[in-house]
Design an enzyme around this catalytic site. Structure first.
Site, PDB file in Angstrom:
ATOM      1  N   THR A 189      -6.372  12.945  -4.855  1.00  0.00           N
ATOM      2  CA  THR A 189      -6.958  12.724  -3.525  1.00  0.00           C
ATOM      3  C   THR A 189      -5.808  12.602  -2.523  1.00  0.00           C
ATOM      4  O   THR A 189      -5.353  13.589  -1.984  1.00  0.00           O
ATOM      5  CB  THR A 189      -7.880  11.490  -3.503  1.00  0.00           C
ATOM      6  OG1 THR A 189      -7.187  10.356  -4.064  1.00  0.00           O
ATOM      7  CG2 THR A 189      -9.151  11.731  -4.298  1.00  0.00           C
ATOM      8  N   LYS A 215      -4.389   9.705 -11.663  1.00  0.00           N
ATOM      9  CA  LYS A 215      -4.282   9.872 -10.226  1.00  0.00           C
ATOM     10  C   LYS A 215      -4.416   8.509  -9.577  1.00  0.00           C
ATOM     11  O   LYS A 215      -4.980   7.566 -10.136  1.00  0.00           O
ATOM     12  CB  LYS A 215      -5.338  10.841  -9.693  1.00  0.00           C
ATOM     13  CG  LYS A 215      -6.788  10.430  -9.871  1.00  0.00           C
ATOM     14  CD  LYS A 215      -7.315   9.434  -8.857  1.00  0.00           C
ATOM     15  CE  LYS A 215      -7.121   9.914  -7.436  1.00  0.00           C
ATOM     16  NZ  LYS A 215      -7.544   8.820  -6.486  1.00  0.00           N
ATOM     17  N   THR A 236      -8.831   4.983  -5.803  1.00  0.00           N
ATOM     18  CA  THR A 236      -9.223   4.814  -7.188  1.00  0.00           C
ATOM     19  C   THR A 236      -8.120   5.205  -8.156  1.00  0.00           C
ATOM     20  O   THR A 236      -7.353   6.109  -7.899  1.00  0.00           O
ATOM     21  CB  THR A 236     -10.466   5.681  -7.456  1.00  0.00           C
ATOM     22  OG1 THR A 236     -11.513   5.232  -6.623  1.00  0.00           O
ATOM     23  CG2 THR A 236     -10.906   5.636  -8.897  1.00  0.00           C
ATOM     24  N   GLU A 327       0.710   5.085  -1.438  1.00  0.00           N
ATOM     25  CA  GLU A 327       0.564   5.617  -0.080  1.00  0.00           C
ATOM     26  C   GLU A 327       1.623   5.031   0.851  1.00  0.00           C
ATOM     27  O   GLU A 327       1.665   3.820   1.088  1.00  0.00           O
ATOM     28  CB  GLU A 327      -0.839   5.316   0.445  1.00  0.00           C
ATOM     29  CG  GLU A 327      -1.899   6.117  -0.285  1.00  0.00           C
ATOM     30  CD  GLU A 327      -3.312   5.699   0.039  1.00  0.00           C
ATOM     31  OE1 GLU A 327      -4.236   6.438  -0.336  1.00  0.00           O
ATOM     32  OE2 GLU A 327      -3.512   4.628   0.652  1.00  0.00           O
ATOM     33  N   ASN A 457      -4.488   5.178   5.751  1.00  0.00           N
ATOM     34  CA  ASN A 457      -5.782   4.548   5.534  1.00  0.00           C
ATOM     35  C   ASN A 457      -6.595   4.410   6.807  1.00  0.00           C
ATOM     36  O   ASN A 457      -7.821   4.313   6.754  1.00  0.00           O
ATOM     37  CB  ASN A 457      -5.587   3.200   4.837  1.00  0.00           C
ATOM     38  CG  ASN A 457      -5.235   3.383   3.374  1.00  0.00           C
ATOM     39  OD1 ASN A 457      -6.101   3.628   2.555  1.00  0.00           O
ATOM     40  ND2 ASN A 457      -3.951   3.309   3.053  1.00  0.00           N
ATOM     41  N   SER A 462     -11.122  10.892   8.347  1.00  0.00           N
ATOM     42  CA  SER A 462     -11.126  11.859   9.448  1.00  0.00           C
ATOM     43  C   SER A 462     -10.518  13.191   9.029  1.00  0.00           C
ATOM     44  O   SER A 462     -10.011  13.341   7.940  1.00  0.00           O
ATOM     45  CB  SER A 462     -10.371  11.288  10.634  1.00  0.00           C
ATOM     46  OG  SER A 462      -9.053  10.953  10.268  1.00  0.00           O
TER      47      SER A 462
END
Length: 462
Positions: A189, A215, A236, A327, A457, A462
């Site tokens: 993702t 992942k 996740t 991230e 985040n 979007s």
């Protein structure tokens, strides 16, 4: 109030220049085909969930005549996603065996009510159909990841699965590196690289192979347990490991539960537990035709422990890739808590340090603020209370140079700030907390918080 936020953000961020995350692509490299376990075919494809055209559906099949032993650990979040509930049911019906795994990314199929359950079962049935007429019902496990609260475009997903049938001209199932890599990419993702590993190991002269993929980059603070375990609340984390070893279902579950606690349940990116966290292991036994070679904890504890330790090491490697791809992360941090009365005490403290926003922002700012580490340590209730006069905190450089003591037996050290900044400025570092209570130790792996994490985040949907 909202009009003041840009100015406030500018003022708060003026003292630290945003830094880009270090390159991460080098954590993914080609793997020789001989390293992958026998008896599996798989693929990754685009079925239409992701608007970008990226791979979003993975299909993994065991090709052995008998079903593979299957074990899994699932999220303990109260809002378990439909694929989690369905996979638990499949394992219960099949006596912990399976022949296939189907995974979609881009939609979590979580908090989607009756429709979500129907869609998850539809994915199971469609994948079961790929196994041929000999397949029994419910031999497929299912996993999903993506946005919560949205239903799957199930017609597109089913068409993608059906494209892998034996008479399809678009069938792409294979066993080479490209097939494994495509499956790993279909898991992704917000990940920046596919997370794929393989290894070979031996037990009593017999060679086995193990490969896996996972992942995750955000919404990472797993607390997974065996199927149907009640638990507490906390993008996740999904993972699967395939081996050609023969392992009894009960022993495979025991080994996975042990391994997950010391790997996937010991990582944190942001402290948020997902509704979909799932780790699956399949052991199809294709490396051992002799039934007596089946690894079983009760029959041969020594052999079982060797396998369990191999699985734990492999799972830890996969889990650490998730943290490295956190991230916006610029640092990979090992938190070692030593000298606790119990493993659980050490693990709780390591978890608390790893999820502290104050610790994580200090790491990003390259600020050796050990007081935040100590405050996090002291906030955890333990089976044996901490004696502050025995606690020590150090930074451990990853280049092999001497540790930098920050606190020794409760007394602060005169810290060389330049040396501390030098240690904390590199991508990898270790924080060590010595409690001086007992002999139990635990490790956790975490990363820092950066401006980029907020941006990712804030823009996720979007």
């Amino acid at each position: 109030m909202s009009a003041r936020l840009p100015a406030l953000w500018k003022r708060l961020s003026s003292t630290i220049s945003p830094r880009p995350a270090p390159p991460k692509a080098h954590h993914h490299a080609p793997i020789r085909e001989a390293a992958f376990p026998n008896g599996y075919v798989l693929t990754g494809l685009h079925c239409g969930i992701k608007k970008t055209g990226a791979l979003d559906l993975a299909v993994i099949l065991s090709t052995t005549p008998k079903p593979a032993s299957a074990a899994a650990c699932f999220t303990r979040n109260a809002f378990k996603a439909a694929p989690v509930v369905v996979s638990e049911e499949v394992l219960q019906r099949s006596a912990s065996t399976a022949r296939a795994l189907v995974v979609n990314s881009g939609c979590a199929n979580a908090v989607t009510g009756k429709q979500g359950m129907e869609d998850a079962w539809a994915m199971v049935r469609a994948t079961d159909a790929l196994l041929g007429h000999s397949a029994k019902e419910s031999e497929t496990l299912v996993m999903s990841t993506g946005v919560i609260g949205q239903t799957l475009p199930i017609c597109k997903v089913l068409a993608g699965i059906e494209s892998q049938s034996s008479d399809s001209q678009t069938k792409s199932l294979g066993s080479d590196f490209t097939a494994w890599e495509r499956a790993a990419k279909a898991f992704m993702t917000t990940d920046t690289f596919p997370k794929l590993r393989a290894r070979t190991f031996s037990i009593d002269g017999r060679e086995y192979k193990m490969a896996g993929m996972d992942k995750g980059a955000g919404m990472i603070h797993p607390d997974m347990g065996p199927p149907r375990m009640a638990g507490q609340l906390h993008a996740t984390l999904l993972g699967c490991i395939m081996t050609d070893a023969a392992v009894s279902p009960r022993s495979l579950q025991s080994a996975l539960t042990y391994a997950v606690d010391r790997s996937f349940n010991s990582i944190s990116v942001d402290g948020d537990m997902s509704t979909n966290d799932t780790i699956v292991v399949l052991a199809n036994g294709s490396a051992a035709s002799d039934p007596a070679a089946e690894i079983d904890e009760e029959r041969d504890p020594r052999t079982y422990q060797i396998f369990r330790d191999e699985l734990t090491t492999f799972a830890a490697d996969l889990a650490q890739l998730v943290v490295r791809d956190g991230e916006g992360a610029t640092k990979f941090v090992t938190v070692s808590v030593n000298g606790a009365a119990t493993y659980e005490d050490a693990h709780r403290i390591a978890s608390r340090i790893s999820t502290s926003a104050l610790v994580k922002t200090a790491l990003y700012g390259q600020d050796a603020n050990w007081g935040r580490i100590l405050a996090a340590t002291g906030s955890v209730p333990l089976s044996v209370p901490i004696d502050p006069t025995r606690v020590s905190v150090s930074f451990i450089p990853t280049d092999g140079s001497p540790a930098l003591p920050l606190l020794v037996n409760g007394e602060p050290e005169t810290v060389d700030e330049a040396r501390a900044k030098e240690i904390i400025s590199v991508e990898d570092l270790e924080i060590e907390v010595q409690l001086g209570i007992g002999s139990e130790n635990a490790k956790y792996w975490t990363c820092d918080f950066s401006y980029e994490y907020v941006r990712i985040n804030g823009d996720y949907r979007s």
